[in-house]
Design an enzyme around this catalytic site. Structure first.
Site, mmCIF file in Angstrom:
data_model
loop_
_atom_site.group_PDB
_atom_site.id
_atom_site.type_symbol
_atom_site.label_atom_id
_atom_site.label_comp_id
_atom_site.label_asym_id
_atom_site.label_seq_id
_atom_site.Cartn_x
_atom_site.Cartn_y
_atom_site.Cartn_z
ATOM 1 N N HIS A 388 0.871 -1.156 0.068
ATOM 2 C CA HIS A 388 0.149 0.188 -0.876
ATOM 3 C C HIS A 388 0.628 1.298 -0.077
ATOM 4 O O HIS A 388 0.598 2.187 -0.017
ATOM 5 C CB HIS A 388 -1.312 0.523 1.448
ATOM 6 N N LYS A 580 -8.642 14.009 4.103
ATOM 7 C CA LYS A 580 -8.358 13.008 3.436
ATOM 8 C C LYS A 580 -6.926 12.824 5.572
ATOM 9 O O LYS A 580 -6.688 13.966 6.254
ATOM 10 C CB LYS A 580 -6.989 12.922 2.783
ATOM 11 N N ARG A 581 -6.508 11.670 5.625
ATOM 12 C CA ARG A 581 -5.054 12.242 6.500
ATOM 13 C C ARG A 581 -4.589 13.169 6.416
ATOM 14 O O ARG A 581 -3.831 13.533 5.292
ATOM 15 C CB ARG A 581 -4.239 10.607 7.378
ATOM 16 N N LYS A 586 0.567 14.028 1.065
ATOM 17 C CA LYS A 586 -0.718 14.171 0.429
ATOM 18 C C LYS A 586 -0.215 16.194 0.452
ATOM 19 O O LYS A 586 -2.090 16.895 -0.769
ATOM 20 C CB LYS A 586 -2.019 14.146 1.538
ATOM 21 N N THR A 690 -8.479 6.544 -2.539
ATOM 22 C CA THR A 690 -9.921 6.294 -2.550
ATOM 23 C C THR A 690 -10.762 7.337 -2.829
ATOM 24 O O THR A 690 -12.337 7.195 -3.035
ATOM 25 C CB THR A 690 -10.301 4.599 -2.027
ATOM 26 N N LYS A 694 -14.833 8.160 -4.479
ATOM 27 C CA LYS A 694 -16.151 8.836 -3.962
ATOM 28 C C LYS A 694 -16.261 10.019 -3.953
ATOM 29 O O LYS A 694 -17.553 10.108 -5.284
ATOM 30 C CB LYS A 694 -15.840 9.011 -2.199
HETATM 31 C C1 PLP Z 1 -12.199 7.531 1.635
HETATM 32 C C2 PLP Z 1 -10.782 7.430 3.231
HETATM 33 C C3 PLP Z 1 -9.611 7.537 3.536
HETATM 34 C C4 PLP Z 1 -9.304 7.801 2.438
HETATM 35 O O1 PLP Z 1 -8.966 9.064 1.669
HETATM 36 P P1 PLP Z 1 -7.942 9.593 1.087
HETATM 37 O O2 PLP Z 1 -7.846 10.512 0.117
HETATM 38 O O3 PLP Z 1 -7.753 7.843 -0.187
HETATM 39 O O4 PLP Z 1 -6.447 9.246 1.588
HETATM 40 C C5 PLP Z 1 -9.590 7.952 4.934
HETATM 41 N N1 PLP Z 1 -10.427 8.510 6.032
HETATM 42 C C6 PLP Z 1 -11.941 8.677 5.874
HETATM 43 C C7 PLP Z 1 -12.634 8.940 6.240
HETATM 44 C C8 PLP Z 1 -13.043 7.832 4.092
HETATM 45 O O5 PLP Z 1 -13.779 7.325 4.067
#
Ligand code: PLP
Length: 841
Positions: A388, A580-581, A586, A690, A694
């Protein structure tokens, strides 16, 4: 003394009866499968309230009502769960065991209602009881048993596997405290424990009778068995009990419910009664505390391994429980383990569960009496490994000293696997000792350690990356020697997200529109059908409906943010989202530079205020508690927000909102309301992402770099419908080789200079230059993620966004095409790829 002499001894709690009448296999009482009437549902709900919770409706609390509703709904899944288990036992096929240290499940009630098709019945039934179902749903604390993308991916995958009726067990850890709760004090992140079990947990089923014992520490010794062969015996120093908690994983309206089995650690032998009676309470419960600590809390660390002994204990604990559970309790008693690969594939979600490899070898060789080579032949067919990351610092290694102390037998096994493997390398590349050293599972520097990714790669049938670019870089940069030795072992499976939770549940309005337009709801399980929306991108009436959906979603988000955080969302703004984190790679700081550049532009007169597109920038991010720079970045974002939002010079055209505690539930509210999705990592650093998927599937346009799955999103939606900017991965590499000098960008770009100077001046930090310094200094002097190199291109891309947004009709057209063309990112498709390329289940 036998005070209960007439009581017979208790049976083994694991014993199952055999002589029951077949007619009594299942209760026939209320039929537990939809369709059901509203009245019937009301009766069952009241029955749960009265006889389950022990209260009358008029006396019941919201929590009583929530628990009763949850139990009512889950009872409809129960028959399907029993039936699925029965069917799988009767007709055993190859199963998938997904091994993951994290499952970021999100709330369960909505998904259970959706999969049983009970949403509207339950809504009406609650209405008849005078209850607002939305209020009950808001009562649920989500199980936050994951950090971010990796844990959410596992949750999406098990959802898809149930929907596709693939026999699956998800194995993991039932953390007593999940990912911390974030709040802000003076803009700074404060972490609180996440007491997700506090109000009761109606979605889990403990099975203490199926507990497993796991050992730690101690010694190994060799001895000859009856046939004179050398056998190893491991005598652990201490033991811990793993109690399984079962969770239902419902498929979408297909009568399938798979099982997620999460392990909770308990003391092997309660507490010490003698010591307790002597008054030393702390010592009496010490062993209990030590054992329970193993599943006490999720490590809030997204991508860098913490050299924490407890973390290794967690990993071994859940993996040992899971292998034992599968081999001893799931397979039939007389199963010939030679055939194990025909019945199971263990999918390793990153390296966290890799200790399962030596554990399976130990079970086969030490406990089941297999020869080493036989055992290895079996083991090598039972595992597949998903990598990952691309960040070298995120590749897990365990010091030999620690591993040997905690798991002495496993270390021996790893050494032997390594010896055999390196012999193979020497045979393939005679005389190339440098290569042998590079490929060794044991690293010698800076300290002797086990490289878990190498161990996984050696053992696995297949190794996959999580997006096309990532899999390429995995072969070229992360594991090149292994890809050269075993090219056929490497493959790609691009990640996906479940359309059930992230479209159908999170965006009911868009779902309704899509269903109406396509004339079918089949898209929920066949997301490629979204292609049928393409012609509607040119239909003005449809575009108008699409905009109304977005507007309604913004309105819903406004209500959520107002109630939850007291924040005001300007609903007529472009909603620009980065959730995101928080991590340097990022590049939340790049987003922040954009915000400040707009503000600075207006302040300095460079940018006329009428030219600023009314925009709300919405951040959501948790930082690992020990990640200093990430926490400084959060504070700086909050400080910038406080100033920009209040400064009249902006005439309300730029707002920055940062609701605390981003989690799955908030994601479900934010993403459907977004216009713009920020996916701006430095190219070559985000494995897949991911969140990007979304957003696209909910009709937001992406501004993004050529990184991770962004690459595939752009290819699918087309360049015209994606705002690409920034260095490509090869350009990043070239710049790194040449030497990245951030200050040169500062010197050459007056806008960048003014932006950084304004931050550095202390304008946002109450005149304190110090508070912003960590972030600014890093960007100017260290930043391996090259934010400044992409600054100009990013601003230019944001100008293109503004221009495109000005033509709402054209924007809607682009957004609709994003939805129509992103069906590929369904996790159902990911699962099909795993089945075809890796599992062959
Ligand atoms: C989808 C999701 C992530 C992943 O987000 P990325 O933009 O791909 O890093 C992190 N936290 C939550 C709560 C999510 O639903």
């Amino acid at each position: 003394m036998r005070p209960f002499s007439d009581e017979r001894p208790a049976a083994d709690p694991n014993r199952r009866g055999s002589a029951f009448p077949a007619s009594h296999e299942l209760a026939t009482g209320p039929v537990k499968s939809p369709p059901v009437t509203v009245d019937g549902f009301v009766q069952e709900f009241l029955s749960e309230l009265n006889y389950g919770q022990g209260v009358k409706l008029s006396q019941s609390t919201i929590n009583d009502q929530y628990l009763a509703l949850a139990r009512t709904v889950r009872s409809y899944l129960m028959a399907a769960w029993l039936e699925t288990g029965h069917r799988r036992r009767k007709n055993p096929t190859k199963m998938v065991a997904y091994l993951s240290a994290e499952y970021l499940l999100g709330r369960q009630l909505g998904n259970a209602l959706l999969s049983t098709n009970l949403i509207s019945i339950a809504e009406q039934a609650m209405h008849e009881c005078g209850i607002d179902i939305a209020e009950l749903r808001a009562q649920e604390i989500e199980p936050g048993l994951g950090n971010g993308g990796l844990g959410r991916l596992a949750a999406c995958f098990v959802d898809s596997l149930a929907t596709m009726d693939v026999p699956t067990i998800g194995y993991g850890i039932r953390y007593e405290y999940g990912i911390f709760r974030q709040s802000f004090e003076d803009g700074r992140q404060v972490e609180q424990p996440d007491p997700w079990l506090r109000l009761g947990s109606p979605w889990e089923f403990p099975h203490p009778e199926r507990a497993v014992t796991v050992g730690f520490g101690g010694q190994t010794e060799e001895s000859a068995d009856e046939e004179g062969r050398n056998r190893c015996r491991w005598t652990p120093e201490r033991q811990v009990r793993g109690v399984p908690y079962h969770y239902m994983v419902p498929g979408y309206r297909n009568g399938v419910v798979n099982t997620l089995r999460l392990w909770s650690a308990e003391a092997h032998e309660g507490f010490d009664l003698q010591v307790f009676n002597s008054g030393d309470y702390a010592r009496a419960t010490q062993a209990q505390t030590v054992a329970e600590n193993i599943s006490k809390v999720l490590y809030p660390d997204d991508s860098t391994p913490q050299g924490k002994e407890l973390r290794l204990q967690q990993q071994y604990f859940f993996v040992a429980c899971s292998l034992h559970d599968f081999i001893e309790n799931t397979l039939p008693g007389d199963f010939d383990l030679q055939n194990l690969p025909k019945r199971i594939i263990f999918q390793l979600n990153d390296t966290h569960p890799v200790i399962a490899v030596p554990e399976l070898m130990r079970l086969l060789v030490d406990e089941k009496g297999f020869d080493w080579d036989e055992a290895w032949a079996i083991t090598q067919q039972c595992f597949a490994y998903t990598c990952h990351t691309l960040l070298p610092e995120a590749l897990e290694v365990w010091p030999v000293e620690l591993l040997g102390r905690l798991l002495p037998r496993h270390l021996e096994i790893i050494y032997r696997i390594n010896d055999d493997f390196l012999a193979q390398v020497r045979e393939a590349f005679p005389g190339d000792e440098w290569r042998v050293r590079r490929m060794s599972i044991i690293a010698e520097h800076p300290q002797r350690s086990v490289r878990m990714a190498f161990l996984a790669t050696v053992a696995a049938v297949k190794v996959n990356g999580v997006a096309a670019l990532h899999s390429q870089l995995l072969r070229d940069n992360v594991l090149p020697d292994f890809a050269e030795l075993w090219p056929e072992k490497f493959t790609n499976v691009t990640n996906g997200i479940t359309p059930r939770r992230f479209v159908r549940l999170a965006n009911r309005r868009l779902s309704g529109l899509v269903t109406e337009a396509l004339g079918t709801e089949e898209w929920v399980t066949d997301l490629d059908l979204l292609r049928g929306l393409e012609p509607l991108a040119d239909d003005a009436a449809f575009r108008e409906q699409f905009r109304q959906v977005k507007a309604a979603n913004k309105n819903r988000l406004a209500l959520v943010l107002e109630g939850r955080d007291g924040l005001v969302l300007e609903q007529d703004h472009l909603i620009d989202v980065m959730v995101k984190r928080l991590h340097e790679y990022k590049r939340q700081s790049l987003k922040l530079l954009h915000v400040v550049s707009l503000y600075e532009g207006v302040r300095s007169g460079r940018l006329p205020i009428e030219r600023v597109t009314p925009r709300t920038v919405l951040f959501g991010a948790k930082a690992a508690p020990g990640y200093h720079l990430a926490k400084e970045t959060i504070a700086l974002i909050n400080h910038v927000a406080a100033v920009v939002n209040e400064d009249p010079i902006m005439q309300g055209r730029l707002k920055v909102l940062f609701p605390a505690n981003y989690n799955v539930n908030l994601a479900e509210k934010i993403i459907p309301a977004a216009d713009l999705s920020e996916q701006i990592s430095l190219a070559g650093k985000e494995a897949s992402g991911t969140g990007n998927m979304k957003f696209a599937l909910n009709g937001a346009l992406t501004i993004g770099t050529d990184d991770g799955a962004n690459v595939e999103i752009r290819q699918l939606v087309g360049d015209d419908n994606f705002f690409l900017f920034g260095l490509s991965e090869p350009e990043v590499e070239a710049l790194r080789k040449e030497g990245y000098v951030p200050s040169s960008y500062y010197e050459q770009d007056p806008v960048l200079r003014a932006t950084l100077d304004l931050i550095g001046s202390g304008h946002f930090t109450n005149g304190s230059r110090h508070s912003a310094a960590a972030v600014v200094d890093n960007l100017l002097h260290h930043d391996p993620f090259m934010a400044l190199a992409d600054f100009q291109a990013y601003l230019a891309a944001q100008d293109r966004v503004d221009e495109a947004y000005a033509d709402q009709d054209a924007w809607s057209r682009m957004a609709i095409l994003n939805v129509a063309r992103c069906g590929f990112f369904s996790s159902d498709r990911s699962m099909r790829d795993y089945l075809d390329k890796i599992w062959h289940a």
